[in-house]
Write a protein that holds these residues in place. Structure first.
Motif, mmCIF file in Angstrom:
data_model
loop_
_atom_site.group_PDB
_atom_site.id
_atom_site.type_symbol
_atom_site.label_atom_id
_atom_site.label_comp_id
_atom_site.label_asym_id
_atom_site.label_seq_id
_atom_site.Cartn_x
_atom_site.Cartn_y
_atom_site.Cartn_z
ATOM 1 N N ARG A 20 -41.635 -12.532 -127.880
ATOM 2 C CA ARG A 20 -43.095 -12.485 -127.701
ATOM 3 C C ARG A 20 -43.492 -12.544 -126.221
ATOM 4 O O ARG A 20 -44.607 -12.949 -125.896
ATOM 5 C CB ARG A 20 -43.759 -13.640 -128.458
ATOM 6 C CG ARG A 20 -43.650 -13.520 -129.972
ATOM 7 C CD ARG A 20 -44.412 -14.646 -130.656
ATOM 8 N NE ARG A 20 -44.388 -14.505 -132.105
ATOM 9 C CZ ARG A 20 -44.985 -15.349 -132.954
ATOM 10 N NH1 ARG A 20 -45.646 -16.394 -132.475
ATOM 11 N NH2 ARG A 20 -44.920 -15.161 -134.253
ATOM 12 N N TRP A 21 -42.602 -12.124 -125.349
ATOM 13 C CA TRP A 21 -42.868 -12.219 -123.910
ATOM 14 C C TRP A 21 -44.201 -11.585 -123.533
ATOM 15 O O TRP A 21 -45.046 -12.214 -122.887
ATOM 16 C CB TRP A 21 -41.723 -11.580 -123.134
ATOM 17 C CG TRP A 21 -41.945 -11.552 -121.652
ATOM 18 C CD1 TRP A 21 -42.337 -10.488 -120.894
ATOM 19 C CD2 TRP A 21 -41.802 -12.649 -120.755
ATOM 20 N NE1 TRP A 21 -42.446 -10.845 -119.573
ATOM 21 C CE2 TRP A 21 -42.119 -12.175 -119.457
ATOM 22 C CE3 TRP A 21 -41.440 -13.987 -120.916
ATOM 23 C CZ2 TRP A 21 -42.081 -12.992 -118.343
ATOM 24 C CZ3 TRP A 21 -41.406 -14.810 -119.792
ATOM 25 C CH2 TRP A 21 -41.718 -14.307 -118.522
ATOM 26 N N ALA A 22 -44.412 -10.343 -123.940
ATOM 27 C CA ALA A 22 -45.657 -9.650 -123.576
ATOM 28 C C ALA A 22 -46.862 -10.340 -124.199
ATOM 29 O O ALA A 22 -47.943 -10.409 -123.581
ATOM 30 C CB ALA A 22 -45.596 -8.186 -124.014
ATOM 31 N N ASP A 23 -46.699 -10.865 -125.415
ATOM 32 C CA ASP A 23 -47.803 -11.564 -126.073
ATOM 33 C C ASP A 23 -48.183 -12.828 -125.315
ATOM 34 O O ASP A 23 -49.373 -13.141 -125.154
ATOM 35 C CB ASP A 23 -47.419 -11.945 -127.510
ATOM 36 C CG ASP A 23 -47.204 -10.738 -128.395
ATOM 37 O OD1 ASP A 23 -47.888 -9.715 -128.175
ATOM 38 O OD2 ASP A 23 -46.369 -10.813 -129.314
ATOM 39 N N VAL A 24 -47.182 -13.583 -124.871
ATOM 40 C CA VAL A 24 -47.460 -14.819 -124.136
ATOM 41 C C VAL A 24 -48.205 -14.513 -122.839
ATOM 42 O O VAL A 24 -49.188 -15.188 -122.492
ATOM 43 C CB VAL A 24 -46.153 -15.588 -123.854
ATOM 44 C CG1 VAL A 24 -46.423 -16.789 -122.951
ATOM 45 C CG2 VAL A 24 -45.511 -16.066 -125.149
ATOM 46 N N LEU A 25 -47.768 -13.489 -122.124
ATOM 47 C CA LEU A 25 -48.456 -13.123 -120.886
ATOM 48 C C LEU A 25 -49.900 -12.726 -121.159
ATOM 49 O O LEU A 25 -50.811 -13.078 -120.393
ATOM 50 C CB LEU A 25 -47.718 -11.973 -120.188
ATOM 51 C CG LEU A 25 -46.274 -12.215 -119.743
ATOM 52 C CD1 LEU A 25 -45.804 -11.061 -118.873
ATOM 53 C CD2 LEU A 25 -46.113 -13.542 -119.026
ATOM 54 N N ALA A 26 -50.118 -11.990 -122.263
ATOM 55 C CA ALA A 26 -51.481 -11.589 -122.617
ATOM 56 C C ALA A 26 -52.327 -12.792 -122.997
ATOM 57 O O ALA A 26 -53.521 -12.859 -122.657
ATOM 58 C CB ALA A 26 -51.436 -10.577 -123.768
ATOM 59 N N ALA A 27 -51.732 -13.759 -123.705
ATOM 60 C CA ALA A 27 -52.473 -14.968 -124.081
ATOM 61 C C ALA A 27 -52.918 -15.731 -122.842
ATOM 62 O O ALA A 27 -54.079 -16.147 -122.726
ATOM 63 C CB ALA A 27 -51.605 -15.856 -124.976
ATOM 64 N N VAL A 28 -52.002 -15.915 -121.892
ATOM 65 C CA VAL A 28 -52.349 -16.624 -120.655
ATOM 66 C C VAL A 28 -53.417 -15.860 -119.879
ATOM 67 O O VAL A 28 -54.383 -16.447 -119.362
ATOM 68 C CB VAL A 28 -51.096 -16.843 -119.789
ATOM 69 C CG1 VAL A 28 -51.475 -17.432 -118.425
ATOM 70 C CG2 VAL A 28 -50.104 -17.760 -120.504
ATOM 71 N N ALA A 29 -53.276 -14.545 -119.794
ATOM 72 C CA ALA A 29 -54.266 -13.733 -119.073
ATOM 73 C C ALA A 29 -55.650 -13.880 -119.693
ATOM 74 O O ALA A 29 -56.665 -13.925 -118.979
ATOM 75 C CB ALA A 29 -53.833 -12.267 -119.074
ATOM 76 N N SER A 30 -55.716 -13.956 -121.029
ATOM 77 C CA SER A 30 -57.031 -14.093 -121.679
ATOM 78 C C SER A 30 -57.669 -15.440 -121.370
ATOM 79 O O SER A 30 -58.899 -15.543 -121.277
ATOM 80 C CB SER A 30 -56.889 -13.890 -123.190
ATOM 81 O OG SER A 30 -56.301 -15.004 -123.843
ATOM 82 N N VAL A 31 -56.852 -16.468 -121.203
ATOM 83 C CA VAL A 31 -57.395 -17.782 -120.822
ATOM 84 C C VAL A 31 -57.886 -17.741 -119.383
ATOM 85 O O VAL A 31 -58.959 -18.268 -119.056
ATOM 86 C CB VAL A 31 -56.333 -18.884 -121.007
ATOM 87 C CG1 VAL A 31 -56.855 -20.229 -120.479
ATOM 88 C CG2 VAL A 31 -55.942 -19.015 -122.476
#
Length: 332
Positions: A20-31
């Motif tokens: 889920r590497w790309a998902d985690v980066l996207a989650a952090v970016a949204s925060v």
């Protein structure tokens, strides 16, 4: 700009796999893109050294993002407790590692805490289907199977028994009053899609603080990715069975009265209406109507089976749960 009088919000994201590497980066970016900035973002990695090192390097020079190792036993509950203990905010929010938050997510959470009685606020979670659309047979009444808000949850900003953990926030004093998430309930690294840890915590909180107000505000929206494997009936059946197992553990921890209070309304009102709706759609030749009706019936039966098995196991094995006292953690 944020209101200087509003509570500082720490956001905790628990991660466990490099898949889920790309998902985690996207989650952090949204925060980091929130209209109401977070005080900090804490990434808690669940006993996965390569992922811990990789995320540590990724965010080594990023202000406001900290990467931590789960300090407790393997599983989501201990990971969340690690984040709570390390956080500095007056409010701690949780975001799934495969979800992205809309820009005003934290603003809607923070506004609800203007009322000092409010100790928890959840939001609405929308599915993002990997195939591009909802499977015709998949009933909205069972969107909780894929970690999303399901048909039957009230609209607007309303009081609830419990919030849903992948899109939720708690005032810090909630953990001071009730402790953290119980280990032994919820996902534990075994591969079984268990849940219920946030339900158990919220019920415990209500007992510790009878005056507490818990809310869901459907304007606080996140979008949760649903991989193709979770669009299949096999996963649907596995997840509903696991939910039955989880509810048995919740009922053992807090009693069947409170532990199944909301579920009784769901199974006696929401689901029968869903079956009728599906059969009506079938009569009108709408795609998937019969499948949705059948899936609701199958989901009820498999969840009931899981509950029966889980109850027997809990009584036989004398299952107990560990609740972590959070204390002040890293709070200033």
């Amino acid at each position: 700009m944020s209101d200087p009088g509003a509570p500082g919000v720490s956001v905790v994201i628990c991660a466990y796999t490099e898949d889920r590497w790309a998902d985690v980066l996207a989650a952090v970016a949204s925060v980091r893109a929130q209209s109401r900035p977070a005080l900090e973002t804490l990434l808690v990695v669940d006993h996965h050294r390569p992922l811990l090192d990789r995320l540590g390097e990724e965010y080594r020079e990023t202000a406001g993002v900290r990467v931590l190792a789960n300090a407790g036993p393997r599983g989501l509950s201990a990971g969340r407790n690690t984040g709570i203990a390390a956080s500095r905010g007056d409010v701690v929010a949780f975001l799934d590692d495969d979800a992205v938050a809309e820009r005003d997510w934290l603003r809607h959470f923070a506004e609800a805490y203007d009322d000092p009685r409010v100790l928890a606020v959840g939001g609405r979670t929308e599915p993002v289907w990997a195939s591009g659309r909802r499977p015709d047979w998949f009933p909205e009444e069972f969107d909780w199977v894929v970690g999303c808000t399901y048909r039957g949850v009230p609209d607007g900003r309303v009081r609830v028994r419990n919030v849903l953990g992948g899109n939720a926030s708690f005032r810090r004093e909630a953990f001071d009053a009730a402790g953290g998430f119980a280990t032994g309930i919820g996902r534990d690294g075994s591969g079984r899609p268990l849940g219920g840890e946030e339900t158990e915590l919220c019920i415990r909180l209500g007992r510790a603080r009878p005056d507490a107000v818990l809310l869901i505000d459907d304007r606080a929206v996140i979008h949760h990715r649903v991989p193709e494997v979770r669009e299949r009936f096999r996963y649907f059946r596995t997840r509903t069975y696991a939910e039955g197992l989880s509810k048995a553990l919740v009922a053992r921890s807090v009693g069947a009265g409170k532990g199944l209070e909301s579920e009784r309304r769901y199974t006696t009102r929401v689901l029968p209406a869903g079956v009728v709706r599906g059969l009506r759609d079938a009569l009108l030749a709408r795609p998937g109507g019969a499948g949705r009706a059948a899936a609701i019936v199958a989901g009820v039966l498999t969840a009931a089976g899981g509950y029966a098995v889980g109850s027997l196991r809990a009584r036989r094995d004398g299952v107990t749960f560990s609740v972590t006292p959070i204390g002040e953690g890293g709070h200033d």
